[in-house]
Design an enzyme around this catalytic site. Structure first.
Site, PDB file in Angstrom:
ATOM      1  N   HIS A  96       0.825  -1.212   0.000  1.00 15.94           N
ATOM      2  CA  HIS A  96       0.000   0.000   0.000  1.00 15.94           C
ATOM      3  C   HIS A  96       0.857   1.260   0.000  1.00 15.94           C
ATOM      4  CE1 HIS A  96      -3.449  -2.563   1.869  1.00 15.94           C
ATOM      5  NE2 HIS A  96      -3.318  -2.759   0.588  1.00 15.94           N
ATOM      6  N   CYS A 142       4.811  13.336  -7.612  1.00 21.06           N
ATOM      7  CA  CYS A 142       3.939  14.281  -8.307  1.00 21.06           C
ATOM      8  C   CYS A 142       2.735  13.530  -8.863  1.00 21.06           C
ATOM      9  CB  CYS A 142       4.688  14.965  -9.452  1.00 21.06           C
ATOM     10  SG  CYS A 142       3.628  16.013 -10.446  1.00 21.06           S
ATOM     11  N   CYS A 161       7.095  20.391 -12.457  1.00 16.92           N
ATOM     12  CA  CYS A 161       6.245  20.378 -13.650  1.00 16.92           C
ATOM     13  C   CYS A 161       4.968  21.187 -13.435  1.00 16.92           C
ATOM     14  CB  CYS A 161       5.870  18.941 -14.032  1.00 16.92           C
ATOM     15  SG  CYS A 161       4.543  18.251 -13.009  1.00 16.92           S
ATOM     16  N   SER A 165      -6.771  -7.177   9.775  1.00 17.97           N
ATOM     17  CA  SER A 165      -8.187  -7.570   9.853  1.00 17.97           C
ATOM     18  C   SER A 165      -8.582  -8.417   8.652  1.00 17.97           C
ATOM     19  CB  SER A 165      -9.061  -6.312   9.901  1.00 17.97           C
ATOM     20  OG  SER A 165      -8.792  -5.503   8.755  1.00 17.97           O
ATOM     21  N   ASN A 189      -3.131 -12.135  16.443  1.00 19.37           N
ATOM     22  CA  ASN A 189      -4.091 -11.034  16.558  1.00 19.37           C
ATOM     23  C   ASN A 189      -4.866 -11.201  17.868  1.00 19.37           C
ATOM     24  OD1 ASN A 189      -6.351  -9.216  16.131  1.00 19.37           O
ATOM     25  ND2 ASN A 189      -5.884  -9.318  13.950  1.00 19.37           N
ATOM     26  N   PRO A 190      -5.110 -10.123  18.585  1.00 23.08           N
ATOM     27  CA  PRO A 190      -5.862 -10.271  19.843  1.00 23.08           C
ATOM     28  C   PRO A 190      -7.313 -10.685  19.614  1.00 23.08           C
ATOM     29  CG  PRO A 190      -4.944  -8.045  19.633  1.00 23.08           C
ATOM     30  CD  PRO A 190      -4.680  -8.749  18.359  1.00 23.08           C
ATOM     31  N   ALA A 236       1.156  -8.830  19.086  1.00 22.70           N
ATOM     32  CA  ALA A 236       2.322  -9.326  18.333  1.00 22.70           C
ATOM     33  C   ALA A 236       3.627  -9.049  19.067  1.00 22.70           C
ATOM     34  CB  ALA A 236       2.345  -8.667  16.953  1.00 22.70           C
TER      35      ALA A 236
HETATM   36  N1  APR Z   1      -0.917  -7.189  17.795  1.00 18.61           N
HETATM   37  C1  APR Z   1      -1.513  -7.869  16.770  1.00 18.61           C
HETATM   38  N2  APR Z   1      -2.663  -7.440  16.161  1.00 18.61           N
HETATM   39  C2  APR Z   1      -3.231  -6.308  16.625  1.00 18.61           C
HETATM   40  C3  APR Z   1      -2.682  -5.561  17.697  1.00 18.61           C
HETATM   41  C4  APR Z   1      -1.466  -6.061  18.292  1.00 18.61           C
HETATM   42  N3  APR Z   1      -0.887  -5.448  19.309  1.00 18.61           N
HETATM   43  N4  APR Z   1      -3.491  -4.475  17.936  1.00 18.61           N
HETATM   44  C5  APR Z   1      -4.510  -4.535  17.017  1.00 18.61           C
HETATM   45  N5  APR Z   1      -4.359  -5.637  16.248  1.00 18.61           N
HETATM   46  C6  APR Z   1      -5.217  -6.088  15.147  1.00 18.61           C
HETATM   47  C7  APR Z   1      -6.678  -5.696  15.250  1.00 18.61           C
HETATM   48  O1  APR Z   1      -7.405  -6.636  16.023  1.00 18.61           O
HETATM   49  C8  APR Z   1      -7.117  -5.716  13.784  1.00 18.61           C
HETATM   50  O2  APR Z   1      -7.578  -7.003  13.421  1.00 18.61           O
HETATM   51  O3  APR Z   1      -4.771  -5.465  13.967  1.00 18.61           O
HETATM   52  C9  APR Z   1      -5.829  -5.418  13.018  1.00 18.61           C
HETATM   53  C10 APR Z   1      -5.787  -4.027  12.338  1.00 18.61           C
HETATM   54  O4  APR Z   1      -6.792  -4.013  11.367  1.00 18.61           O
HETATM   55  P1  APR Z   1      -7.007  -2.719  10.412  1.00 18.61           P
HETATM   56  O5  APR Z   1      -7.030  -1.500  11.191  1.00 18.61           O
HETATM   57  O6  APR Z   1      -8.154  -3.068   9.564  1.00 18.61           O
HETATM   58  O7  APR Z   1      -5.663  -2.673   9.577  1.00 18.61           O
HETATM   59  P2  APR Z   1      -5.199  -3.543   8.325  1.00 18.61           P
HETATM   60  O8  APR Z   1      -5.661  -4.933   8.378  1.00 18.61           O
HETATM   61  O9  APR Z   1      -3.748  -3.304   8.176  1.00 18.61           O
HETATM   62  O10 APR Z   1      -5.957  -2.750   7.162  1.00 18.61           O
HETATM   63  C11 APR Z   1      -5.621  -3.069   5.880  1.00 18.61           C
HETATM   64  O11 APR Z   1      -6.704  -1.230   5.019  1.00 18.61           O
HETATM   65  O12 APR Z   1      -7.305   0.652   5.236  1.00 18.61           O
HETATM   66  C12 APR Z   1      -6.448   0.014   4.561  1.00 18.61           C
HETATM   67  O13 APR Z   1      -4.412   0.690   3.706  1.00 18.61           O
HETATM   68  C13 APR Z   1      -5.038   0.409   4.883  1.00 18.61           C
HETATM   69  O14 APR Z   1      -3.233  -1.092   5.011  1.00 18.61           O
HETATM   70  C14 APR Z   1      -4.516  -0.844   5.504  1.00 18.61           C
HETATM   71  C15 APR Z   1      -5.481  -1.873   5.035  1.00 18.61           C
END
Ligand code: APR
Length: 258
Positions: free
Chosen positions: A124, A132, A162, A201, A225-226, A243
């Site tokens: 991403h 630009c 540009c 997520s 993931n929690p 993590a």
């Molecule tokens: N350790 C492990 N996991 C964690 C922790 C932690 N300490 N704290 C939160 N999480 C988990 C949450 O439970 C959730 O499932 O991390 C996840 C974060 O999810 P999102 O906020 O949806 O982020 P992500 O999965 O990276 O989103 C994907 O979406 O919006 C776009 O570009 C953005 O890269 C991002 C993409």
């Protein structure tokens, strides 16, 4: 069979010890313990009345470039002020402990690199590589940490030689992911024997396909993931917890003290 566990399963430790090619696929959660708000949590101050998806689109930048540029400069400040946490450091260390490691991230921060990881595939984009919007020329940011008010502010994006506007170097909703990085990530997922999905997520495509590609190719998939996520059904193991605690413990259990 997916086993939701808070302790580290012995067969996961065994799988890591004999793994030939490991893929680590990370999301915002891997940076949460560094104080970086996850994507959907980074809407405070000036931006709290917006949906993330409303700010991270070409249309939003076209409609209100100061609002969007301000948001990314505020996020770049937060990332620059943060430090890699034990999860980032464990991933960097893992590269020295297994024959082959491929790191794929959805994150636009540079905490994997600052922890010592190299060749990280950023699906991403990055907060640190603006370009630009017209000619694509990379824009060199001033050195140092951006100074933004805590609550954020609107600020004008720089103008390219540009005459075009400089935009954040991230992939916005509705935009294609970088071709090389996505191809290499998919290939690694289909060739690895163990894939970690850490702190994601699993909601955003096409990145979220990566764990299922690995599973379909016969690899074991472990989620850190929690909470439960969309990826639960793809996982051999779901290790519940942060993590920053689980990854160092897993490395210690598999390879002994660092
Ligand atoms: N350790 C492990 N996991 C964690 C922790 C932690 N300490 N704290 C939160 N999480 C988990 C949450 O439970 C959730 O499932 O991390 C996840 C974060 O999810 P999102 O906020 O949806 O982020 P992500 O999965 O990276 O989103 C994907 O979406 O919006 C776009 O570009 C953005 O890269 C991002 C993409």
């Amino acid at each position: 069979m997916n086993r939701n566990v808070a302790t580290i399963p012995q067969d996961l430790i065994a799988a890591l010890k004999k793994a030939k090619h490991v893929v680590v696929f990370t999301g915002a959660g891997v940076s949460a313990e560094s104080g970086i708000p996850t994507f959907r949590d980074s809407l405070t101050g000036l931006w709290e009345r917006f949906h993330a998806e409303d700010l991270a689109t070409p249309g939003a930048f076209h409609k209100d470039k100061e609002l969007v540029w301000g948001w990314y400069e505020w996020r770049r400040m937060k990332v620059s002020q943060a430090q890699p946490n034990p999860a980032h450091i464990a991933v960097a260390t893992l590269a020295t402990l297994v024959p082959k490691l491929t790191i794929v991230t959805q994150n636009v921060d540079d905490l994997h690199e600052r922890a010592g990881s190299t060749d990280v595939l950023h699906l991403h984009g990055s907060l640190h590589s603006p370009r630009c919007a017209t000619c694509g020329q990379a824009h060199i940011l001033p050195p140092g940490i951006p100074v933004e008010p805590e609550g954020g502010r609107r600020s004008s994006p720089p103008v390219c030689i540009c005459g075009g506007l400089v935009r954040p170097g991230v992939v916005w909703f509705g935009e294609d992911l970088p071709v090389r990085e996505l191809r290499q990530a998919f290939e690694a997922a289909q060739k690895c024997d163990l894939l970690f999905a850490i702190g994601t997520s699993g909601l955003v495509q096409p990145a979220a396909r990566i764990p299922s590609l690995a599973k379909q190719a016969g690899a074991c998939v472990v989620q850190v993931n929690p909470t439960s996520t969309e990826l639960d059904r793809e996982c051999t193991w779901s290790v519940r917890g942060g993590a920053g605690e689980i990854m160092p413990n897993l490395l210690q259990a598999a390879f002994g003290p660092a």
